[in-house]
Design an enzyme around this catalytic site. Sequence first.
Site, PDB file in Angstrom:
ATOM      1  N   LYS A  60      43.878 -62.695 -77.158  1.00 25.15           N
ATOM      2  CA  LYS A  60      42.560 -62.816 -76.513  1.00 25.15           C
ATOM      3  C   LYS A  60      41.472 -63.116 -77.552  1.00 25.15           C
ATOM      4  O   LYS A  60      40.506 -63.829 -77.253  1.00 25.15           O
ATOM      5  CB  LYS A  60      42.219 -61.547 -75.724  1.00 25.15           C
ATOM      6  CG  LYS A  60      43.104 -61.310 -74.489  1.00 25.15           C
ATOM      7  CD  LYS A  60      43.089 -62.467 -73.503  1.00 25.15           C
ATOM      8  CE  LYS A  60      43.723 -62.107 -72.165  1.00 25.15           C
ATOM      9  NZ  LYS A  60      43.922 -63.284 -71.303  1.00 25.15           N
ATOM     10  N   TYR A 111      47.816 -52.595 -75.727  1.00 25.96           N
ATOM     11  CA  TYR A 111      47.432 -53.992 -75.448  1.00 25.96           C
ATOM     12  C   TYR A 111      47.927 -54.902 -76.588  1.00 25.96           C
ATOM     13  O   TYR A 111      48.275 -56.061 -76.366  1.00 25.96           O
ATOM     14  CB  TYR A 111      45.913 -54.097 -75.256  1.00 25.96           C
ATOM     15  CG  TYR A 111      45.496 -55.328 -74.479  1.00 25.96           C
ATOM     16  CD1 TYR A 111      45.860 -55.486 -73.149  1.00 25.96           C
ATOM     17  CD2 TYR A 111      44.747 -56.330 -75.079  1.00 25.96           C
ATOM     18  CE1 TYR A 111      45.491 -56.626 -72.441  1.00 25.96           C
ATOM     19  CE2 TYR A 111      44.365 -57.463 -74.379  1.00 25.96           C
ATOM     20  CZ  TYR A 111      44.744 -57.603 -73.063  1.00 25.96           C
ATOM     21  OH  TYR A 111      44.381 -58.730 -72.361  1.00 25.96           O
TER      22      TYR A 111
HETATM   23  N1  LIG Z   1      44.271 -57.632 -64.607  1.00 29.25           N
HETATM   24  C1  LIG Z   1      43.545 -57.231 -65.646  1.00 29.25           C
HETATM   25  O1  LIG Z   1      43.338 -56.037 -65.885  1.00 29.25           O
HETATM   26  C2  LIG Z   1      42.919 -58.253 -66.563  1.00 29.25           C
HETATM   27  C3  LIG Z   1      41.837 -57.858 -67.375  1.00 29.25           C
HETATM   28  C4  LIG Z   1      41.280 -58.792 -68.230  1.00 29.25           C
HETATM   29  C5  LIG Z   1      41.774 -60.070 -68.276  1.00 29.25           C
HETATM   30  N2  LIG Z   1      42.829 -60.426 -67.471  1.00 29.25           N
HETATM   31  C6  LIG Z   1      43.332 -61.790 -67.563  1.00 29.25           C
HETATM   32  O2  LIG Z   1      43.211 -62.422 -66.315  1.00 29.25           O
HETATM   33  C7  LIG Z   1      44.139 -63.502 -66.274  1.00 29.25           C
HETATM   34  C8  LIG Z   1      44.902 -63.470 -64.962  1.00 29.25           C
HETATM   35  O3  LIG Z   1      45.765 -62.343 -64.935  1.00 29.25           O
HETATM   36  P1  LIG Z   1      45.955 -61.422 -63.647  1.00 29.25           P
HETATM   37  O4  LIG Z   1      45.605 -60.046 -64.077  1.00 29.25           O
HETATM   38  O5  LIG Z   1      45.300 -62.011 -62.473  1.00 29.25           O
HETATM   39  O6  LIG Z   1      47.543 -61.408 -63.480  1.00 29.25           O
HETATM   40  P2  LIG Z   1      48.534 -62.369 -62.669  1.00 29.25           P
HETATM   41  O7  LIG Z   1      49.901 -61.925 -63.055  1.00 29.25           O
HETATM   42  O8  LIG Z   1      48.215 -62.369 -61.232  1.00 29.25           O
HETATM   43  O9  LIG Z   1      48.215 -63.798 -63.271  1.00 29.25           O
HETATM   44  C9  LIG Z   1      48.711 -64.206 -64.524  1.00 29.25           C
HETATM   45  C10 LIG Z   1      49.098 -65.663 -64.366  1.00 29.25           C
HETATM   46  O10 LIG Z   1      49.499 -66.190 -65.635  1.00 29.25           O
HETATM   47  C11 LIG Z   1      50.419 -67.203 -65.328  1.00 29.25           C
HETATM   48  N3  LIG Z   1      51.188 -67.633 -66.488  1.00 29.25           N
HETATM   49  C12 LIG Z   1      51.943 -66.880 -67.333  1.00 29.25           C
HETATM   50  N4  LIG Z   1      52.585 -67.681 -68.211  1.00 29.25           N
HETATM   51  C13 LIG Z   1      52.212 -68.961 -67.910  1.00 29.25           C
HETATM   52  C14 LIG Z   1      52.541 -70.237 -68.429  1.00 29.25           C
HETATM   53  N5  LIG Z   1      53.415 -70.389 -69.437  1.00 29.25           N
HETATM   54  N6  LIG Z   1      51.979 -71.331 -67.873  1.00 29.25           N
HETATM   55  C15 LIG Z   1      51.118 -71.218 -66.840  1.00 29.25           C
HETATM   56  N7  LIG Z   1      50.770 -70.043 -66.287  1.00 29.25           N
HETATM   57  C16 LIG Z   1      51.327 -68.924 -66.820  1.00 29.25           C
HETATM   58  C17 LIG Z   1      51.310 -66.568 -64.276  1.00 29.25           C
HETATM   59  O11 LIG Z   1      52.035 -67.553 -63.570  1.00 29.25           O
HETATM   60  C18 LIG Z   1      50.286 -65.862 -63.421  1.00 29.25           C
HETATM   61  O12 LIG Z   1      49.894 -66.646 -62.319  1.00 29.25           O
HETATM   62  C19 LIG Z   1      45.009 -63.371 -67.523  1.00 29.25           C
HETATM   63  O13 LIG Z   1      44.482 -64.195 -68.539  1.00 29.25           O
HETATM   64  C20 LIG Z   1      44.800 -61.920 -67.902  1.00 29.25           C
HETATM   65  O14 LIG Z   1      45.049 -61.649 -69.284  1.00 29.25           O
HETATM   66  C21 LIG Z   1      43.400 -59.549 -66.607  1.00 29.25           C
END
Ligand SMILES: NC(=O)c1ccc[n+]([C@@H]2O[C@H](COP(=O)([O-])OP(=O)(O)OC[C@H]3O[C@@H](n4cnc5c(N)ncnc54)[C@H](O)[C@@H]3O)[C@@H](O)[C@H]2O)c1
Length: 254
Positions: free
Chosen positions: A161, A154
Amino acid sequence: MLLDGKKGLVLNVTNKNSIGWAVARAAHDHGAEVGVGAQDARMREKVEALVADHPRMRAHTVDFSFDDQLEALADEVRATYGKIDFLVHSAAFAKREDLSGRFIETSRDGFQLAIDVSAYSLVALCRALEGVLADDASVMAMSYLGSTRAVGNYNVMGVAKAALESSVRYLAGDLGVRGIRVNTVSPGPINTVAARGVKGLGEMIDYVHSRAPLKRPFGQDEVAGTCVYLMSDLSRGVSGQIVFVDDGYNIVGM
Ligand SMILES: NC(=O)c1ccc[n+]([C@@H]2O[C@H](COP(=O)([O-])OP(=O)(O)OC[C@H]3O[C@@H](n4cnc5c(N)ncnc54)[C@H](O)[C@@H]3O)[C@@H](O)[C@H]2O)c1
């Protein structure tokens, strides 16, 4: 319904598996009017297709790296909704090579990029939208346990984060004077495009599910349920917190 009459934004969504999409759908199901974000014109086509079946949803485009796009979004929000009652930051990015192997190898520009897109973006977004947030609005951002634990692969995203969670607390202080609450939602690992950028995601998911206190599967819908609570008036006394949605994994020692 819990969110009748409320309006807000969920930024951003890539596809139907995005956590943001589950959050947007749940908010809509509970009565809200929801703006759903896409990072660029290509992604907007997918988001347009997703929102098409939902009468109280519309698409917006914003890349958090550009202040002029944040300002343009603020103008669009003012013209479309007047004020908004909730704002969900659901976006992160780091270079793929910085999400595997040794953290010590993280480059200066990789570190800066991850922090800028994944953490500073919340500060810039809140500043740009401050004038369109209603006085009792609810802001939330997606984080992960890698902020406080060294989770293999990570790496730099854990550092980003940590900055995001700290930013949430400072923003909660700044915006709290207007009754606006700001919280972190911290899901366990879920299979999405962004998560697949982290090497070994499948093993992470299996590990967490085998050790978490709750034995039921969690995913996007469980995260969305927590967000609906945070958007709703039920959470009016909650700010600056980290709410974990990981079947309780974060409390486990041995
Ligand atoms: N999937 C997991 O296991 C998990 C766990 C904990 C936290 N998260 C967090 O949840 C959030 C959403 O991620 P997800 O897992 O749904 O993946 P996802 O890929 O579906 O979504 C990530 C989003 O970030 C956007 N993004 C990236 N760079 C960007 C920029 N410069 N400007 C605007 N948007 C931008 C992308 O367009 C995308 O829509 C993130 O913050 C991720 O770190 C995810």
